[in-house]
Motif scaffolding. Sequence first.
Motif, PDB file in Angstrom:
ATOM      1  N   GLU A  76      57.355  39.441  39.097  1.00 21.54           N
ATOM      2  CA  GLU A  76      56.692  40.437  38.248  1.00 21.54           C
ATOM      3  C   GLU A  76      55.178  40.374  38.438  1.00 21.54           C
ATOM      4  N   ALA A  77      54.543  41.539  38.414  1.00 19.03           N
ATOM      5  CA  ALA A  77      53.091  41.585  38.625  1.00 19.03           C
ATOM      6  C   ALA A  77      52.351  41.217  37.350  1.00 19.03           C
ATOM      7  N   ALA A  78      51.250  40.476  37.523  1.00 21.00           N
ATOM      8  CA  ALA A  78      50.391  40.143  36.387  1.00 21.00           C
ATOM      9  C   ALA A  78      49.603  41.380  35.985  1.00 21.00           C
ATOM     10  N   LYS A  79      49.342  41.512  34.686  1.00 16.57           N
ATOM     11  CA  LYS A  79      48.568  42.671  34.210  1.00 16.57           C
ATOM     12  C   LYS A  79      47.161  42.246  33.770  1.00 16.57           C
ATOM     13  N   GLU A  80      46.861  40.981  33.969  1.00 14.31           N
ATOM     14  CA  GLU A  80      45.477  40.538  33.760  1.00 14.31           C
ATOM     15  C   GLU A  80      45.143  39.463  34.775  1.00 14.31           C
ATOM     16  N   GLY A  81      43.815  39.326  35.030  1.00 14.70           N
ATOM     17  CA  GLY A  81      43.405  38.366  36.048  1.00 14.70           C
ATOM     18  C   GLY A  81      42.082  37.726  35.691  1.00 14.70           C
ATOM     19  N   GLU A  82      41.536  37.020  36.687  1.00 13.60           N
ATOM     20  CA  GLU A  82      40.332  36.232  36.390  1.00 13.60           C
ATOM     21  C   GLU A  82      39.046  36.971  36.712  1.00 13.60           C
ATOM     22  N   MET A  83      39.143  38.072  37.454  1.00 10.85           N
ATOM     23  CA  MET A  83      37.923  38.783  37.865  1.00 10.85           C
ATOM     24  C   MET A  83      37.909  40.176  37.245  1.00 10.85           C
ATOM     25  N   SER A  84      36.755  40.592  36.748  1.00 15.66           N
ATOM     26  CA  SER A  84      36.651  41.940  36.174  1.00 15.66           C
ATOM     27  C   SER A  84      36.640  42.976  37.299  1.00 15.66           C
ATOM     28  N   VAL A  85      36.926  44.205  36.955  1.00 19.37           N
ATOM     29  CA  VAL A  85      36.903  45.271  37.962  1.00 19.37           C
ATOM     30  C   VAL A  85      35.480  45.437  38.507  1.00 19.37           C
ATOM     31  N   GLU A  86      34.477  45.247  37.650  1.00 19.25           N
ATOM     32  CA  GLU A  86      33.085  45.363  38.118  1.00 19.25           C
ATOM     33  C   GLU A  86      32.776  44.275  39.153  1.00 19.25           C
ATOM     34  N   GLU A  87      33.248  43.064  38.878  1.00 15.76           N
ATOM     35  CA  GLU A  87      33.005  41.963  39.824  1.00 15.76           C
ATOM     36  C   GLU A  87      33.713  42.225  41.155  1.00 15.76           C
ATOM     37  N   ALA A  88      34.909  42.756  41.064  1.00 17.77           N
ATOM     38  CA  ALA A  88      35.664  43.031  42.305  1.00 17.77           C
ATOM     39  C   ALA A  88      34.968  44.124  43.118  1.00 17.77           C
ATOM     40  N   ILE A  89      34.492  45.168  42.448  1.00 14.92           N
ATOM     41  CA  ILE A  89      33.786  46.243  43.153  1.00 14.92           C
ATOM     42  C   ILE A  89      32.513  45.704  43.800  1.00 14.92           C
ATOM     43  N   ALA A  90      31.781  44.880  43.040  1.00 17.73           N
ATOM     44  CA  ALA A  90      30.509  44.359  43.545  1.00 17.73           C
ATOM     45  C   ALA A  90      30.709  43.424  44.737  1.00 17.73           C
ATOM     46  N   ALA A  91      31.808  42.689  44.742  1.00 18.83           N
ATOM     47  CA  ALA A  91      32.004  41.659  45.768  1.00 18.83           C
ATOM     48  C   ALA A  91      32.756  42.164  47.002  1.00 18.83           C
ATOM     49  N   ARG A  92      33.502  43.271  46.881  1.00 15.21           N
ATOM     50  CA  ARG A  92      34.349  43.710  48.001  1.00 15.21           C
ATOM     51  C   ARG A  92      33.527  44.004  49.257  1.00 15.21           C
ATOM     52  N   ARG A  93      33.931  43.446  50.377  1.00 12.08           N
ATOM     53  CA  ARG A  93      33.371  43.753  51.693  1.00 12.08           C
ATOM     54  C   ARG A  93      34.519  43.799  52.663  1.00 12.08           C
ATOM     55  N   SER A  94      34.365  44.577  53.714  1.00 11.86           N
ATOM     56  CA  SER A  94      35.375  44.531  54.763  1.00 11.86           C
ATOM     57  C   SER A  94      35.269  43.199  55.487  1.00 11.86           C
ATOM     58  N   VAL A  95      36.402  42.524  55.597  1.00 11.34           N
ATOM     59  CA  VAL A  95      36.449  41.202  56.240  1.00 11.34           C
ATOM     60  C   VAL A  95      37.436  41.278  57.391  1.00 11.34           C
ATOM     61  N   ARG A  96      37.026  40.745  58.538  1.00 11.20           N
ATOM     62  CA  ARG A  96      37.843  40.878  59.748  1.00 11.20           C
ATOM     63  C   ARG A  96      38.232  39.526  60.338  1.00 11.20           C
TER      64      ARG A  96
END
Length: 226
Positions: A38-58
């Motif tokens: 089952e998928a979790a409906k809460e996590g440790e990172m806020s959506v703002e933090e995820a948006i700010a940190a996301r980068r394409s990684v190769r």
Amino acid sequence: MTRGMRGVLLLLLLIGGAVLIGVGVLAANNQNAAALPEAAKEGEMSVEEAIAARRSVRQFTDAVPAERVIAQLCWAAQGVTDPRRGYRAAPSAGATYPLELYVVTAEGVNRYVPAEHAFVPHLEGDLRGRLRAAALGQPFVESAPVVFVFAADVQRTAGRYGERAKRYVNMEVGHAAQNLLLQAEALGLAGVPVGAFRDEQVDELLELPERQQTLYLVPIGTPPAN
Ligand SMILES: Cc1cc2nc3c(=O)[nH]c(=O)nc-3n(C[C@H](O)[C@H](O)[C@H](O)COP(=O)(O)O)c2cc1C
């Protein structure tokens, strides 16, 4: 019984039969479905933090995400978030849901079934090397432990929106892929959306049904420590 009433009755019988056949085909397609954690409906990172940190990684470490993590990523991309209406995590034009999500790993390819939050085995064996070749040799398509492949059956949306469906489906896959990338970020993973690939080559490699076309590849893994 009048001729009109007979006509209506026949029509109802035909519709009923078609619905039963449709349900039967769906059930047969998903016969081997294996339920995912089952998928979790809460996590440790806020959506703002995820948006700010996301980068394409190769580049990725050798770590292989656990099934629970892969399931969470599938849920973020296409999981059902309103079971009563069948609505999903990403928006869909007219709720027509044209997208199909395939998950490619060293073991093989699974198809995600949103309604059941389950995997249906699709292909066996490690296809990532050939997927890389079809993606113009981009090395991270092979080195990523998991590659999410979004395909679409545009007809599902064209039934309602005609020509405009192509545009809608391209928009929709962007929503789903961004959900996937932000969820990856929130789980300490990373990836890159890949649009450069030979369409027919990927469709053939993944043995997609005739009505489906690949739209986007998203290799995901653990980024190397900085
Ligand atoms: C539609 C689309 C297609 C892309 N295709 C590729 C690709 O084939 N290969 C690749 O390495 N990056 C691809 N990218 C990733 C972009 O290069 C990347 O998003 C851009 O350099 C900005 O960096 P960021 O994602 O870290 O913000 C694609 C991005 C988008 C939106």
